[in-house]
Design a protein around this motif. Structure first.
Motif, mmCIF file in Angstrom:
data_model
loop_
_atom_site.group_PDB
_atom_site.id
_atom_site.type_symbol
_atom_site.label_atom_id
_atom_site.label_comp_id
_atom_site.label_asym_id
_atom_site.label_seq_id
_atom_site.Cartn_x
_atom_site.Cartn_y
_atom_site.Cartn_z
ATOM 1 N N LEU A 53 0.834 -1.196 0.000
ATOM 2 C CA LEU A 53 0.000 0.000 0.000
ATOM 3 C C LEU A 53 0.869 1.247 0.000
ATOM 4 N N TRP A 54 0.698 2.073 -1.033
ATOM 5 C CA TRP A 54 1.375 3.374 -1.096
ATOM 6 C C TRP A 54 0.315 4.431 -1.284
ATOM 7 N N ARG A 55 0.407 5.496 -0.502
ATOM 8 C CA ARG A 55 -0.489 6.629 -0.657
ATOM 9 C C ARG A 55 0.381 7.882 -0.689
ATOM 10 N N CYS A 56 0.304 8.600 -1.811
ATOM 11 C CA CYS A 56 1.162 9.761 -1.990
ATOM 12 C C CYS A 56 0.631 10.607 -3.138
ATOM 13 N N ASP A 57 0.736 11.923 -3.011
ATOM 14 C CA ASP A 57 0.414 12.854 -4.102
ATOM 15 C C ASP A 57 -0.975 12.659 -4.707
ATOM 16 N N GLY A 58 -1.943 12.326 -3.864
ATOM 17 C CA GLY A 58 -3.311 12.202 -4.359
ATOM 18 C C GLY A 58 -3.645 10.851 -4.959
ATOM 19 N N TRP A 59 -2.753 9.903 -4.845
ATOM 20 C CA TRP A 59 -2.966 8.564 -5.407
ATOM 21 C C TRP A 59 -2.729 7.499 -4.349
ATOM 22 N N THR A 60 -3.454 6.386 -4.492
ATOM 23 C CA THR A 60 -3.236 5.217 -3.653
ATOM 24 C C THR A 60 -3.000 4.022 -4.566
ATOM 25 N N ALA A 61 -1.880 3.325 -4.320
ATOM 26 C CA ALA A 61 -1.595 2.070 -5.029
ATOM 27 C C ALA A 61 -1.776 0.952 -4.015
ATOM 28 N N ARG A 62 -2.576 -0.035 -4.384
ATOM 29 C CA ARG A 62 -2.842 -1.148 -3.479
ATOM 30 C C ARG A 62 -2.634 -2.454 -4.240
ATOM 31 N N TRP A 73 -1.167 -11.684 -8.579
ATOM 32 C CA TRP A 73 -1.472 -10.462 -7.870
ATOM 33 C C TRP A 73 -1.781 -9.356 -8.868
ATOM 34 N N ALA A 74 -2.505 -8.357 -8.398
ATOM 35 C CA ALA A 74 -2.838 -7.193 -9.225
ATOM 36 C C ALA A 74 -2.549 -5.943 -8.398
ATOM 37 N N VAL A 75 -2.456 -4.816 -9.088
ATOM 38 C CA VAL A 75 -2.308 -3.530 -8.406
ATOM 39 C C VAL A 75 -3.416 -2.619 -8.911
ATOM 40 N N GLU A 76 -4.028 -1.890 -7.983
ATOM 41 C CA GLU A 76 -5.051 -0.922 -8.362
ATOM 42 C C GLU A 76 -4.574 0.462 -7.967
ATOM 43 N N MET A 77 -4.880 1.428 -8.843
ATOM 44 C CA MET A 77 -4.529 2.825 -8.605
ATOM 45 C C MET A 77 -5.823 3.600 -8.444
ATOM 46 N N ILE A 78 -5.965 4.241 -7.296
ATOM 47 C CA ILE A 78 -7.171 5.009 -7.001
ATOM 48 C C ILE A 78 -6.774 6.463 -6.775
ATOM 49 N N HIS A 79 -7.423 7.358 -7.507
ATOM 50 C CA HIS A 79 -7.190 8.789 -7.319
ATOM 51 C C HIS A 79 -8.010 9.247 -6.127
ATOM 52 N N ASP A 80 -7.427 10.081 -5.267
ATOM 53 C CA ASP A 80 -8.135 10.567 -4.075
ATOM 54 C C ASP A 80 -9.505 11.124 -4.443
ATOM 55 N N GLY A 81 -10.505 10.735 -3.670
ATOM 56 C CA GLY A 81 -11.860 11.222 -3.881
ATOM 57 C C GLY A 81 -12.685 10.365 -4.822
ATOM 58 N N GLU A 82 -12.069 9.402 -5.462
ATOM 59 C CA GLU A 82 -12.785 8.532 -6.396
ATOM 60 C C GLU A 82 -13.136 7.208 -5.728
ATOM 61 N N ALA A 83 -14.276 6.651 -6.086
ATOM 62 C CA ALA A 83 -14.710 5.378 -5.509
ATOM 63 C C ALA A 83 -14.119 4.188 -6.260
ATOM 64 N N GLU A 84 -13.902 4.356 -7.556
ATOM 65 C CA GLU A 84 -13.422 3.262 -8.396
ATOM 66 C C GLU A 84 -11.972 3.503 -8.803
ATOM 67 N N PRO A 85 -11.206 2.427 -8.974
ATOM 68 C CA PRO A 85 -9.821 2.597 -9.429
ATOM 69 C C PRO A 85 -9.756 3.137 -10.857
ATOM 70 N N ALA A 86 -8.759 3.966 -11.108
ATOM 71 C CA ALA A 86 -8.515 4.474 -12.458
ATOM 72 C C ALA A 86 -7.788 3.420 -13.277
ATOM 73 N N LEU A 87 -7.091 2.522 -12.600
ATOM 74 C CA LEU A 87 -6.267 1.522 -13.281
ATOM 75 C C LEU A 87 -6.170 0.279 -12.415
ATOM 76 N N VAL A 88 -6.333 -0.880 -13.030
ATOM 77 C CA VAL A 88 -6.086 -2.158 -12.371
ATOM 78 C C VAL A 88 -5.268 -2.981 -13.348
ATOM 79 N N GLY A 89 -4.158 -3.510 -12.872
ATOM 80 C CA GLY A 89 -3.305 -4.296 -13.766
ATOM 81 C C GLY A 89 -2.576 -5.385 -13.009
ATOM 82 N N PRO A 90 -1.967 -6.300 -13.744
ATOM 83 C CA PRO A 90 -1.228 -7.390 -13.097
ATOM 84 C C PRO A 90 -0.032 -6.856 -12.315
ATOM 85 N N TRP A 91 0.338 -7.575 -11.272
ATOM 86 C CA TRP A 91 1.484 -7.180 -10.461
ATOM 87 C C TRP A 91 2.463 -8.345 -10.384
#
Length: 165
Positions: free
Chosen positions: A21-30, A40-58
């Motif tokens: 889990l990384w949270r920095c500069d308005g983004w969260t990577a989980r 495994w996958a990684v999702e990128m969520i922009h602060d204030g958004e309910a849904e991830p902007a990006l989901v991809g393999p990790w």
């Protein structure tokens, strides 16, 4: 305003930098378990958004069971990629809601625009015409499903800009 960790500054006190889990500069990577397979996958969520902007393999870690930990380089790349995805979505939405055609007339070229207003209660469109000098010739409300084409614009001009439909 604190310096951004992405541009080489010191991390903000509210930043989180954990292996999954990384949270920095308005983004969260989980890093999450991939539901479709054993990976495994990684999702990128922009602060204030309910849904991830990006989901991809990790990437798997060295033990081939657990995910590779997030790091600064990976986070920076993920932020850039997720930001580009959002930018493309915005461009696509803009293209869907704003159309323009140019029609040649006896008095010169007329640019006709259609701006769709996707209002929840009263969706509509604004049809407008502008001459070569940039002067507005007409502006009327139209149905949100009005199809702007060369032919429909020419017909609207011929009808002296009467409200279509």
């Amino acid at each position: 305003m604190p310096d951004s960790a992405l541009d080489g500054g010191q991390p903000d006190q509210s930043d989180i930098r954990e292996p999954r889990l990384w949270r920095c500069d308005g983004w969260t990577a989980r890093v999450i378990k991939n539901e479709d397979d054993e990976g495994w996958a990684v999702e990128m969520i922009h602060d204030g958004e309910a849904e991830p902007a990006l989901v991809g393999p990790w990437t798997m870690g060295r033990d081939k069971k657990n995910p590779k930990p997030l790091d600064q380089a990976a986070f920076t790349t993920l932020v850039k990629t997720a930001s580009e995805v959002l930018r493309r979505h915005e461009q696509q939405l803009h293209a869907m809601l704003h159309k323009s055609v140019t029609v040649s007339s006896e008095s010169g070229d007329i640019t006709v625009t259609l701006d769709i207003v996707p209002d929840e209660y009263e969706p509509h469109a604004i049809l407008a015409a502008v001459d070569e000098a940039g002067d507005e010739l007409a502006r009327v409300k139209a149905a949100p499903n009005f199809k702007l084409t060369q032919a429909s614009a020419a017909k609207w001009i011929e009808n002296e800009f009467a409200r279509p439909g």
